[in-house]
Design an enzyme around this catalytic site. Structure first.
Site, PDB file in Angstrom:
ATOM      1  CB  CYS A 113      -0.836  -0.189   1.337  1.00 60.69           C
ATOM      2  SG  CYS A 113      -2.078  -1.221   1.034  1.00 60.69           S
ATOM      3  CG  HIS A 250      -3.026   3.957   1.580  1.00 63.24           C
ATOM      4  ND1 HIS A 250      -3.411   3.507   0.340  1.00 63.24           N
ATOM      5  CD2 HIS A 250      -3.162   2.860   2.300  1.00 63.24           C
ATOM      6  CE1 HIS A 250      -3.817   2.259   0.443  1.00 63.24           C
ATOM      7  NE2 HIS A 250      -3.676   1.892   1.763  1.00 63.24           N
ATOM      8  CG  ASN A 280      -6.514  -0.534   0.937  1.00 62.40           C
ATOM      9  OD1 ASN A 280      -5.823   0.047  -0.233  1.00 62.40           O
ATOM     10  ND2 ASN A 280      -6.069  -1.104   1.865  1.00 62.40           N
TER      11      ASN A 280
HETATM   12  O1  UT7 Z   1      -3.704  -0.523   3.320  1.00 58.51           O
HETATM   13  C1  UT7 Z   1      -3.257  -0.670   4.673  1.00 58.51           C
HETATM   14  C2  UT7 Z   1      -3.750  -1.890   5.254  1.00 58.51           C
HETATM   15  N1  UT7 Z   1      -5.024  -2.041   5.685  1.00 58.51           N
HETATM   16  C3  UT7 Z   1      -5.588  -1.356   6.587  1.00 58.51           C
HETATM   17  O2  UT7 Z   1      -5.048  -0.349   6.943  1.00 58.51           O
HETATM   18  C4  UT7 Z   1      -6.671  -1.873   7.531  1.00 58.51           C
HETATM   19  C5  UT7 Z   1      -6.657  -1.508   8.908  1.00 58.51           C
HETATM   20  N2  UT7 Z   1      -7.673  -2.021   9.532  1.00 58.51           N
HETATM   21  C6  UT7 Z   1      -8.885  -1.712   9.413  1.00 58.51           C
HETATM   22  O3  UT7 Z   1      -9.201  -0.918   8.775  1.00 58.51           O
HETATM   23  C7  UT7 Z   1      -9.905  -2.372  10.641  1.00 58.51           C
HETATM   24  O4  UT7 Z   1      -9.223  -3.023  11.513  1.00 58.51           O
HETATM   25  C8  UT7 Z   1     -11.051  -3.206   9.793  1.00 58.51           C
HETATM   26  C9  UT7 Z   1     -11.892  -2.528   8.982  1.00 58.51           C
HETATM   27  C10 UT7 Z   1     -10.319  -4.403   8.950  1.00 58.51           C
HETATM   28  C11 UT7 Z   1     -11.892  -4.114  10.863  1.00 58.51           C
HETATM   29  O5  UT7 Z   1     -12.362  -2.741  11.804  1.00 58.51           O
HETATM   30  P1  UT7 Z   1     -12.424  -3.026  13.412  1.00 58.51           P
HETATM   31  O6  UT7 Z   1     -13.066  -1.952  13.830  1.00 58.51           O
HETATM   32  O7  UT7 Z   1     -10.648  -3.263  13.689  1.00 58.51           O
HETATM   33  O8  UT7 Z   1     -12.962  -4.511  13.617  1.00 58.51           O
HETATM   34  P2  UT7 Z   1     -12.635  -5.831  14.398  1.00 58.51           P
HETATM   35  O9  UT7 Z   1     -11.586  -6.523  13.309  1.00 58.51           O
HETATM   36  O10 UT7 Z   1     -12.290  -5.655  15.782  1.00 58.51           O
HETATM   37  O11 UT7 Z   1     -13.928  -6.552  14.174  1.00 58.51           O
HETATM   38  C12 UT7 Z   1     -15.064  -6.445  14.935  1.00 58.51           C
HETATM   39  C13 UT7 Z   1     -16.048  -7.595  14.633  1.00 58.51           C
HETATM   40  C14 UT7 Z   1     -15.601  -8.847  14.891  1.00 58.51           C
HETATM   41  O12 UT7 Z   1     -16.593  -9.621  15.308  1.00 58.51           O
HETATM   42  P3  UT7 Z   1     -16.562  -9.965  17.113  1.00 58.51           P
HETATM   43  O13 UT7 Z   1     -15.326 -10.620  17.128  1.00 58.51           O
HETATM   44  O14 UT7 Z   1     -16.666  -8.484  17.753  1.00 58.51           O
HETATM   45  O15 UT7 Z   1     -17.644 -10.857  17.174  1.00 58.51           O
HETATM   46  C15 UT7 Z   1     -15.443  -9.175  13.462  1.00 58.51           C
HETATM   47  O16 UT7 Z   1     -15.719 -10.585  13.410  1.00 58.51           O
HETATM   48  O17 UT7 Z   1     -16.700  -7.092  13.401  1.00 58.51           O
HETATM   49  C16 UT7 Z   1     -16.562  -8.486  12.536  1.00 58.51           C
HETATM   50  N3  UT7 Z   1     -16.183  -8.123  11.292  1.00 58.51           N
HETATM   51  C17 UT7 Z   1     -17.306  -8.187  10.618  1.00 58.51           C
HETATM   52  N4  UT7 Z   1     -18.729  -7.981  10.695  1.00 58.51           N
HETATM   53  C18 UT7 Z   1     -19.463  -7.854   9.710  1.00 58.51           C
HETATM   54  C19 UT7 Z   1     -15.168  -8.209  10.458  1.00 58.51           C
HETATM   55  N5  UT7 Z   1     -15.321  -8.295   9.440  1.00 58.51           N
HETATM   56  C20 UT7 Z   1     -16.785  -8.072   9.165  1.00 58.51           C
HETATM   57  C21 UT7 Z   1     -17.627  -7.928   8.053  1.00 58.51           C
HETATM   58  N6  UT7 Z   1     -19.118  -7.666   8.275  1.00 58.51           N
HETATM   59  N7  UT7 Z   1     -17.091  -7.694   6.771  1.00 58.51           N
END
Ligand code: UT7
Length: 323
Positions: A113, A250, A280
């Site tokens: 990225c 980014h 992204n």
């Molecule tokens: O380009 C550079 C690289 N990438 C990034 O910069 C990405 C960096 N990370 C992020 O943007 C965020 O961490 C994400 C968008 C990937 C995730 O957001 P988050 O607020 O950190 O959520 P989380 O991973 O803590 O997940 C919260 C909940 C989980 O459920 P439980 O364990 O709380 O029951 C996940 O299983 O959301 C669930 N979850 C989803 N639910 C519905 C994860 N993906 C999804 C989804 N739809 N697509």
């Protein structure tokens, strides 16, 4: 002193648009979750058979047209991509051939990225040392090809696209009033290599593999790393957030962009956002956003632009330039 100025830019997004609602039925997710957690509403997806070279070529032709130069004036092509058409030759060489460029050199640069920041900084070094006068820098990706479409934690986040800029040598005074790239800062730390990676490769599995990410861990490091390279840019130029006309980050997640801007005291109206429409697009995201802001008239000659990225590796970097 020699400075590297962007004299033209162009971009291309595949025709097919995939809305958040289109994921319902593919994985257990919702439009509400995706918008709330990422700010993404839709992303473009390459058509069957449409490759990174196809996207990159279109962006490259648009950038050359915008710059008003022919291929004969190019000394080099640097393509930032993590999704090349082939393991080798470099996809940059494929694009060089399609542009009918029979001189100079073309190669790929791989910093995921942060790829566009690394490629633009590389171009700046070649130009300022006098090795090259004019370089085409492209960021092009087809991340849809390396996604695990059964993994809801990653497949909703990424999209395909390409952006390109023509960078050319101009004379400067050596002050921050110059046009062109004023400073750039690259970083990487392989200690984080397992937090965002692809589980395949020619020398390990012999397969292409799929993207794997510990999203929360990436998120946890992102703002600090972004702040690090932006503060380095300020220290090198004596500028502050007050001096920035446009912040072009980014585009991974609107929450990361907002948190970085807030921490750095950059006003929301100075932030260029495309993640809502592109998702992204990895190395393509900054040139896509830059070209949009140039095309719609937001970016004007003399404006100060702050570009930054953070991604797999981890890699991170910033470029501060005057348009
Ligand atoms: O380009 C550079 C690289 N990438 C990034 O910069 C990405 C960096 N990370 C992020 O943007 C965020 O961490 C994400 C968008 C990937 C995730 O957001 P988050 O607020 O950190 O959520 P989380 O991973 O803590 O997940 C919260 C909940 C989980 O459920 P439980 O364990 O709380 O029951 C996940 O299983 O959301 C669930 N979850 C989803 N639910 C519905 C994860 N993906 C999804 C989804 N739809 N697509």
């Amino acid at each position: 002193m020699i400075r590297s100025a962007i004299i033209g830019c162009g971009s291309y997004s595949p025709e097919k648009v995939m809305k958040n609602a289109d994921f319902e039925g593919i994985v257990d997710t919702s439009d509400e979750w995706i918008v709330q957690r990422t700010g993404i509403h839709q992303r473009h997806i390459a058509a069957e058979g449409e490759t990174t070279a196809d996207l990159g070529e279109k962006a490259a032709r648009a950038a050359l047209k915008d710059a008003g130069i022919g291929v004969d004036q190019l000394d080099m092509i640097i393509l930032a991509t993590s999704t090349p058409d082939h393991t080798f030759p470099a996809t940059a060489v494929e694009i060089q051939d399609r542009l009918d460029m029979r001189h100079g050199a073309a190669f790929d640069s791989q910093a995921v990225c942060s790829g566009f920041i690394f490629a633009l900084t590389t171009a700046d070094q070649y130009i300022r040392t006098g090795y090259a006068k004019t370089i085409l820098v492209i960021g092009a990706e087809t991340f849809s090809r390396i996604l695990d479409w059964t993994d809801r934690t990653t497949c909703v986040l990424f999209g395909d696209g390409a952006g390109a800029v023509v960078v050319s040598a101009i004379e400067g005074e050596g002050t921050s009033a110059d046009r062109g790239i004023l400073t750039s800062h690259l970083r990487s730390d392989g200690a984080h290599k397992d937090k965002l990676y692809v589980d395949g490769g020619p020398s390990s599995t012999g397969t292409v593999g799929h993207l794997r990410m510990e999203g929360r861990e990436v998120f946890r490091h992102a703002v600090g790393m972004i702040t690090d390279v932006i503060e380095a840019a300020y220290a090198a130029t004596g500028m502050t957030s007050e001096d920035i006309d446009w912040f072009i980050p980014h585009q991974a997640n609107k929450r990361i962009i907002d948190a970085s801007a807030r921490k750095l005291d950059i006003a929301p109206e100075k932030v260029v956002i495309t993640v809502d429409r592109h998702g992204n697009t990895s190395a393509a995201s900054i040139p896509l956003a830059l070209c949009e802001a140039v095309r719609d008239g937001r970016v004007k000659r003399g404006d100060v632009l702050l570009l930054e990225a953070m991604g797999g590796g981890f890699t991170w970097g910033s470029v501060l330039l005057r348009w």
